[in-house]
Scaffold this motif. Structure first.
Motif, PDB file in Angstrom:
ATOM      1  N   LEU A  82       0.830  -1.208   0.000  1.00  0.00           N
ATOM      2  CA  LEU A  82       0.000   0.000   0.000  1.00  0.00           C
ATOM      3  C   LEU A  82       0.862   1.254   0.000  1.00  0.00           C
ATOM      4  O   LEU A  82       0.586   2.218  -0.729  1.00  0.00           O
ATOM      5  N   LEU A  83       1.910   1.258   0.812  1.00  0.00           N
ATOM      6  CA  LEU A  83       2.797   2.434   0.867  1.00  0.00           C
ATOM      7  C   LEU A  83       3.513   2.637  -0.468  1.00  0.00           C
ATOM      8  O   LEU A  83       3.694   3.782  -0.913  1.00  0.00           O
ATOM      9  N   GLU A  84       3.904   1.544  -1.096  1.00  0.00           N
ATOM     10  CA  GLU A  84       4.562   1.652  -2.399  1.00  0.00           C
ATOM     11  C   GLU A  84       3.606   2.192  -3.449  1.00  0.00           C
ATOM     12  O   GLU A  84       3.959   3.044  -4.274  1.00  0.00           O
ATOM     13  N   TRP A  85       2.355   1.725  -3.435  1.00  0.00           N
ATOM     14  CA  TRP A  85       1.374   2.192  -4.411  1.00  0.00           C
ATOM     15  C   TRP A  85       1.048   3.663  -4.213  1.00  0.00           C
ATOM     16  O   TRP A  85       0.792   4.381  -5.188  1.00  0.00           O
ATOM     17  N   LEU A  86       1.053   4.103  -2.977  1.00  0.00           N
ATOM     18  CA  LEU A  86       0.765   5.518  -2.711  1.00  0.00           C
ATOM     19  C   LEU A  86       1.892   6.445  -3.179  1.00  0.00           C
ATOM     20  O   LEU A  86       1.720   7.665  -3.208  1.00  0.00           O
ATOM     21  N   LYS A  87       3.024   5.865  -3.567  1.00  0.00           N
ATOM     22  CA  LYS A  87       4.130   6.662  -4.125  1.00  0.00           C
ATOM     23  C   LYS A  87       3.996   6.839  -5.635  1.00  0.00           C
ATOM     24  O   LYS A  87       4.762   7.604  -6.246  1.00  0.00           O
ATOM     25  N   GLN A  88       3.043   6.156  -6.227  1.00  0.00           N
ATOM     26  CA  GLN A  88       2.895   6.213  -7.682  1.00  0.00           C
ATOM     27  C   GLN A  88       2.267   7.540  -8.108  1.00  0.00           C
ATOM     28  O   GLN A  88       1.635   8.226  -7.305  1.00  0.00           O
ATOM     29  N   PRO A  89       2.450   7.938  -9.377  1.00  0.00           N
ATOM     30  CA  PRO A  89       1.948   9.244  -9.845  1.00  0.00           C
ATOM     31  C   PRO A  89       0.463   9.442  -9.567  1.00  0.00           C
ATOM     32  O   PRO A  89      -0.366   8.576  -9.869  1.00  0.00           O
ATOM     33  N   GLY A  90       0.134  10.574  -8.970  1.00  0.00           N
ATOM     34  CA  GLY A  90      -1.255  10.944  -8.717  1.00  0.00           C
ATOM     35  C   GLY A  90      -1.874  10.330  -7.486  1.00  0.00           C
ATOM     36  O   GLY A  90      -3.030  10.639  -7.152  1.00  0.00           O
ATOM     37  N   MET A  91      -1.147   9.471  -6.767  1.00  0.00           N
ATOM     38  CA  MET A  91      -1.742   8.716  -5.672  1.00  0.00           C
ATOM     39  C   MET A  91      -1.752   9.458  -4.324  1.00  0.00           C
ATOM     40  O   MET A  91      -2.130   8.871  -3.311  1.00  0.00           O
ATOM     41  N   MET A  92      -1.378  10.736  -4.337  1.00  0.00           N
ATOM     42  CA  MET A  92      -1.490  11.536  -3.114  1.00  0.00           C
ATOM     43  C   MET A  92      -2.348  12.776  -3.363  1.00  0.00           C
ATOM     44  O   MET A  92      -2.164  13.823  -2.740  1.00  0.00           O
ATOM     45  N   GLU A  93      -3.315  12.643  -4.259  1.00  0.00           N
ATOM     46  CA  GLU A  93      -4.239  13.745  -4.557  1.00  0.00           C
ATOM     47  C   GLU A  93      -5.383  13.751  -3.539  1.00  0.00           C
ATOM     48  O   GLU A  93      -6.498  13.336  -3.825  1.00  0.00           O
ATOM     49  N   TRP A  94      -5.091  14.222  -2.337  1.00  0.00           N
ATOM     50  CA  TRP A  94      -6.105  14.364  -1.289  1.00  0.00           C
ATOM     51  C   TRP A  94      -6.387  15.851  -1.137  1.00  0.00           C
ATOM     52  O   TRP A  94      -5.578  16.592  -0.577  1.00  0.00           O
ATOM     53  N   ASN A  95      -7.502  16.319  -1.662  1.00  0.00           N
ATOM     54  CA  ASN A  95      -7.794  17.753  -1.693  1.00  0.00           C
ATOM     55  C   ASN A  95      -9.262  18.014  -1.412  1.00  0.00           C
ATOM     56  O   ASN A  95     -10.130  17.216  -1.768  1.00  0.00           O
ATOM     57  N   LEU A  96      -9.543  19.173  -0.779  1.00  0.00           N
ATOM     58  CA  LEU A  96     -10.924  19.574  -0.525  1.00  0.00           C
ATOM     59  C   LEU A  96     -11.616  20.057  -1.788  1.00  0.00           C
ATOM     60  O   LEU A  96     -12.830  19.905  -1.934  1.00  0.00           O
ATOM     61  N   GLU A  97     -10.860  20.668  -2.714  1.00  0.00           N
ATOM     62  CA  GLU A  97     -11.489  21.271  -3.883  1.00  0.00           C
ATOM     63  C   GLU A  97     -11.826  20.222  -4.936  1.00  0.00           C
ATOM     64  O   GLU A  97     -11.041  19.302  -5.181  1.00  0.00           O
ATOM     65  N   PRO A  98     -13.004  20.324  -5.559  1.00  0.00           N
ATOM     66  CA  PRO A  98     -13.357  19.420  -6.662  1.00  0.00           C
ATOM     67  C   PRO A  98     -12.406  19.641  -7.835  1.00  0.00           C
ATOM     68  O   PRO A  98     -12.037  20.766  -8.150  1.00  0.00           O
ATOM     69  N   GLN A  99     -12.032  18.546  -8.507  1.00  0.00           N
ATOM     70  CA  GLN A  99     -11.098  18.619  -9.625  1.00  0.00           C
ATOM     71  C   GLN A  99     -11.682  17.909 -10.841  1.00  0.00           C
ATOM     72  O   GLN A  99     -12.130  16.763 -10.761  1.00  0.00           O
ATOM     73  N   GLY A 100     -11.697  18.603 -11.974  1.00  0.00           N
ATOM     74  CA  GLY A 100     -12.136  17.999 -13.229  1.00  0.00           C
ATOM     75  C   GLY A 100     -13.632  17.770 -13.356  1.00  0.00           C
ATOM     76  O   GLY A 100     -14.086  17.157 -14.327  1.00  0.00           O
ATOM     77  N   THR A 101     -14.420  18.282 -12.427  1.00  0.00           N
ATOM     78  CA  THR A 101     -15.848  17.945 -12.405  1.00  0.00           C
ATOM     79  C   THR A 101     -16.638  18.603 -13.533  1.00  0.00           C
ATOM     80  O   THR A 101     -17.618  18.035 -14.013  1.00  0.00           O
ATOM     81  N   MET A 102     -16.222  19.782 -13.977  1.00  0.00           N
ATOM     82  CA  MET A 102     -16.961  20.453 -15.041  1.00  0.00           C
ATOM     83  C   MET A 102     -16.804  19.738 -16.379  1.00  0.00           C
ATOM     84  O   MET A 102     -17.718  19.736 -17.208  1.00  0.00           O
ATOM     85  N   LYS A 103     -15.653  19.106 -16.614  1.00  0.00           N
ATOM     86  CA  LYS A 103     -15.487  18.306 -17.833  1.00  0.00           C
ATOM     87  C   LYS A 103     -16.454  17.129 -17.824  1.00  0.00           C
ATOM     88  O   LYS A 103     -17.009  16.754 -18.861  1.00  0.00           O
ATOM     89  N   PHE A 104     -16.637  16.564 -16.646  1.00  0.00           N
ATOM     90  CA  PHE A 104     -17.618  15.493 -16.490  1.00  0.00           C
ATOM     91  C   PHE A 104     -19.013  15.997 -16.817  1.00  0.00           C
ATOM     92  O   PHE A 104     -19.775  15.362 -17.543  1.00  0.00           O
ATOM     93  N   ALA A 105     -19.347  17.157 -16.251  1.00  0.00           N
ATOM     94  CA  ALA A 105     -20.677  17.734 -16.454  1.00  0.00           C
ATOM     95  C   ALA A 105     -20.920  18.045 -17.928  1.00  0.00           C
ATOM     96  O   ALA A 105     -22.020  17.822 -18.452  1.00  0.00           O
ATOM     97  N   GLU A 106     -19.909  18.547 -18.603  1.00  0.00           N
ATOM     98  CA  GLU A 106     -20.053  18.871 -20.027  1.00  0.00           C
ATOM     99  C   GLU A 106     -20.403  17.622 -20.836  1.00  0.00           C
ATOM    100  O   GLU A 106     -21.263  17.669 -21.731  1.00  0.00           O
TER     101      GLU A 106
END
Length: 339
Positions: free
Chosen positions: A286-310
């Motif tokens: 699990l610790l090794e996988w969390l080092k992979q690209p993008g695997m520490m994207e823990w954020n309060l702000e929504p990301q990419g949601t408007m592309k989904f909505a479109e």
């Protein structure tokens, strides 16, 4: 295809009808809060919140010392949203497709609170003939958590539109079958099973890559969206939010504290995840996988949601196109730099 869409809309309409009744009954301040999530480390902030009783902690700080939370795990987002609309639970943590669909069908009666994660989702196959989406035939099955409305199902539509042309967005819908991620891993590990493809969420793509012969990733969510995409977020009914503003504030504060904890002490966070979720995966993996690209994207702000909505508006799933992500999120999040 049209019949499938009619069945989907009918199911949502029935749930919205229940919502109209249930929301009136639940529009009062509550001390016992029920919250749902799905399996997987993508929901790690919720495991930290549960173990450290962070909602209770921040609710007490805000003058609500009696608040208690009950956490329930569902295999897919569809069941979670049904439970929310029927009044069976108070809030859910699941994908943006479900949030957008409910916001639209309830005319703003369901909205997001804050995001919790935007880890990459991955399309895994162990079928030797599959090199890209162009290689799929009518009998090649693809496991997704919920057909049509899960984040993975919608990402597959968006990828199909890119691969085959805008009018062919639904080309692979008939290939999808509904399986929760743990069940999909079991299916992928069985050479005789019809499911040889799985649009997975962490850690399940990594488990398959490690344990299933010939498993490989042919597509990831950043390839489709062009960046991170929020997968885990809290949302609730606006009636619940209006009746429980301090609980909503406590959820935001708890989410921020949990995300900060994951970044500052990832090993302790993984240990909590294993304890709460019952995941038997080794902490080292699990610790090794969390080092992979993008695997520490823990954020309060929504990301990419408007592309989904479109996309959902373009294909007619959404009847209303939001002007901004703030349309489908509560004011508690409006100071964030979302997308």
């Amino acid at each position: 295809m049209k019949k499938q869409m009619r069945r989907l809309c009918a199911g949502v309409a029935a749930a919205v009808g229940l919502f109209a009744v249930a929301s009136n009954a639940s529009a009062q301040q509550k001390n016992e809060i029920s919250i749902t999530r799905q399996p997987g480390i993508i929901y790690l902030p919720t495991h930290i919140i549960e173990k450290q009783q962070l909602i209770e902690k921040h609710a007490a700080r805000l003058g609500l010392p009696e608040v208690k939370t009950k956490w329930i795990t569902f295999s897919g987002g569809g069941a979670q949203t049904d439970a929310l609309l029927s009044g069976g639970v108070d809030m859910v943590n699941t994908g943006v497709g479900n949030l957008l669909l409910l916001w639209d069908r309830t005319k703003g009666g369901v909205k997001g609170i804050v995001a919790s994660s935007a880890l990459p989702l991955a399309f895994v196959t162990h079928d030797p003939k599959i090199k890209s989406l162009k290689d799929f035939g009518p009998s090649d099955k693809i496991a997704v958590p919920t057909v049509k409305v899960s984040t993975q199902a919608i990402l597959l539509q968006m990828a199909s539109a890119k691969e085959f042309g805008a009018e062919q967005w639904s080309k692979l819908d008939a290939n999808t079958v509904q399986l929760g991620h743990p069940d999909a891993v079991v299916a992928m590990a069985n050479p005789q099973h019809e499911v040889k493809n799985h649009f997975a969420a962490p850690p399940f793509q990594y488990i398959e890559m490690k344990t299933v012969p010939n498993a490989r990733i042919i597509l990831q969510s950043p390839d489709i969206i062009g960046g991170p995409l929020t997968q885990g977020q809290f949302f609730t009914t606006t009636k619940f939010a209006e009746a429980n503003p301090k609980v909503i504030e406590a959820v935001r504060a708890a989410s921020k504290e949990a995300q900060d904890f994951i970044r500052s002490d990832t090993k302790a966070a993984v240990d909590i995840y294993k304890e709460v979720a019952g995941d038997k995966t080794s902490p080292e993996d699990l610790l090794e996988w969390l080092k992979q690209p993008g695997m520490m994207e823990w954020n309060l702000e929504p990301q990419g949601t408007m592309k989904f909505a479109e996309h959902l508006y373009k294909i007619g799933t959404l009847k209303t196109m939001p002007k901004s992500w703030t349309d489908f999120y509560l004011p508690i999040a409006h100071d964030l730099k979302g997308s």
